[in-house]
Enzyme design. Sequence first.
Site, PDB file in Angstrom:
ATOM      1  CB  ILE A   1      -0.870  -0.037   1.115  1.00 13.32           C
ATOM      2  CG1 ILE A   1      -1.717  -1.230   1.261  1.00 13.32           C
ATOM      3  CG2 ILE A   1      -1.818   1.401   1.356  1.00 13.32           C
ATOM      4  CD1 ILE A   1      -2.800  -1.309   0.148  1.00 13.32           C
TER       5      ILE A   1
ATOM      6  NE  ARG B   1      -3.608 -12.276  10.682  1.00 14.12           N
ATOM      7  CZ  ARG B   1      -5.007 -12.645  10.819  1.00 14.12           C
ATOM      8  NH1 ARG B   1      -6.125 -11.735  10.482  1.00 14.12           N
ATOM      9  NH2 ARG B   1      -5.219 -13.730  11.429  1.00 14.12           N
ATOM     10  CD  GLU B   2      -5.269  -2.937   8.085  1.00  9.16           C
ATOM     11  OE1 GLU B   2      -4.929  -2.276   9.147  1.00  9.16           O
ATOM     12  OE2 GLU B   2      -6.332  -2.825   7.781  1.00  9.16           O
TER      13      GLU B   2
ATOM     14  NE  ARG C   1      10.544   9.367  19.749  1.00  5.72           N
ATOM     15  CZ  ARG C   1      11.398   9.081  18.762  1.00  5.72           C
ATOM     16  NH1 ARG C   1      11.202   8.972  17.598  1.00  5.72           N
ATOM     17  NH2 ARG C   1      12.388   8.364  19.157  1.00  5.72           N
TER      18      ARG C   1
ATOM     19  CB  SER D   1       3.839  -3.037  17.633  1.00  7.11           C
ATOM     20  OG  SER D   1       4.215  -2.205  18.411  1.00  7.11           O
ATOM     21  N   PRO D   2       4.403  -6.919  17.810  1.00  7.33           N
ATOM     22  CG  PRO D   2       4.616  -8.691  18.988  1.00  7.33           C
ATOM     23  CD  PRO D   2       4.828  -7.361  18.988  1.00  7.33           C
TER      24      PRO D   2
ATOM     25  CD  GLU E   1      10.639  -0.553  15.663  1.00  7.49           C
ATOM     26  OE1 GLU E   1      11.699   0.273  15.866  1.00  7.49           O
ATOM     27  OE2 GLU E   1       9.462  -0.564  16.176  1.00  7.49           O
TER      28      GLU E   1
ATOM     29  CD  GLU F   1      18.470  16.685   5.877  1.00  9.45           C
ATOM     30  OE1 GLU F   1      17.471  16.828   5.279  1.00  9.45           O
ATOM     31  OE2 GLU F   1      19.665  16.992   5.586  1.00  9.45           O
TER      32      GLU F   1
ATOM     33  CD  GLU G   1      17.051  12.006  15.920  1.00  6.19           C
ATOM     34  OE1 GLU G   1      16.411  10.999  16.019  1.00  6.19           O
ATOM     35  OE2 GLU G   1      18.411  11.928  15.708  1.00  6.19           O
TER      36      GLU G   1
END
Length: 181
Positions: free
Chosen positions: A14, A37-38, A64, A113-114, A119, A140, A142
């Site tokens: 997507i 599943r997304e 954040r 976040s499984p 990740e 740059e 951050e």
Amino acid sequence: MKKFEEKTYHTETIYSGKIVELNIDSVTLPDGNTSKRELIKHPGAVAVIALTPDGKLVCVEQYRKPLEKSLVEIPAGKLEEGEAPYTCALRELEEETGYTTKHLQKLTSFYTSPGFADEIVHLYFTDEVTPLEEKVDGDEDEFVELMELTLEEAEQMEKEQRIHDAKTAYALLFLKLQRDK
């Protein structure tokens, strides 16, 4: 076959950006039914529990956007393509904090976040930081502010939800367990 394995029979990408890719996988469930599943694909990241010579935890405060607030966190960052986690951990420590070290100990790795993302964060520890002689430029886009906290100060920030992310909470738990040995 793995227990409860879902077989992917079609993947639709997507979105593919510089940090994540969003896919919709069509899967066959263990009972033969189908579902979607997304999934977020992520290159992985590192985080560093770094202590100063006087035992303070090196943290950074940064905004954040997904949360619309600033958090105080241990130094961390995304793995670049082909980059080893150890190399990334040292780079992130230097870029975000102005500290370096000759020794990083790998503690563990964990999935963030499984349920929807792949990740993985590789967590390192050092209590041998020294200031860099010359500052290293970070990303740059951050903006971070260095903080050095006692464990008590960090625990108070956790109560106030200024520290409110999993990797830093893990770091505080690790340090508490080390203190209580």
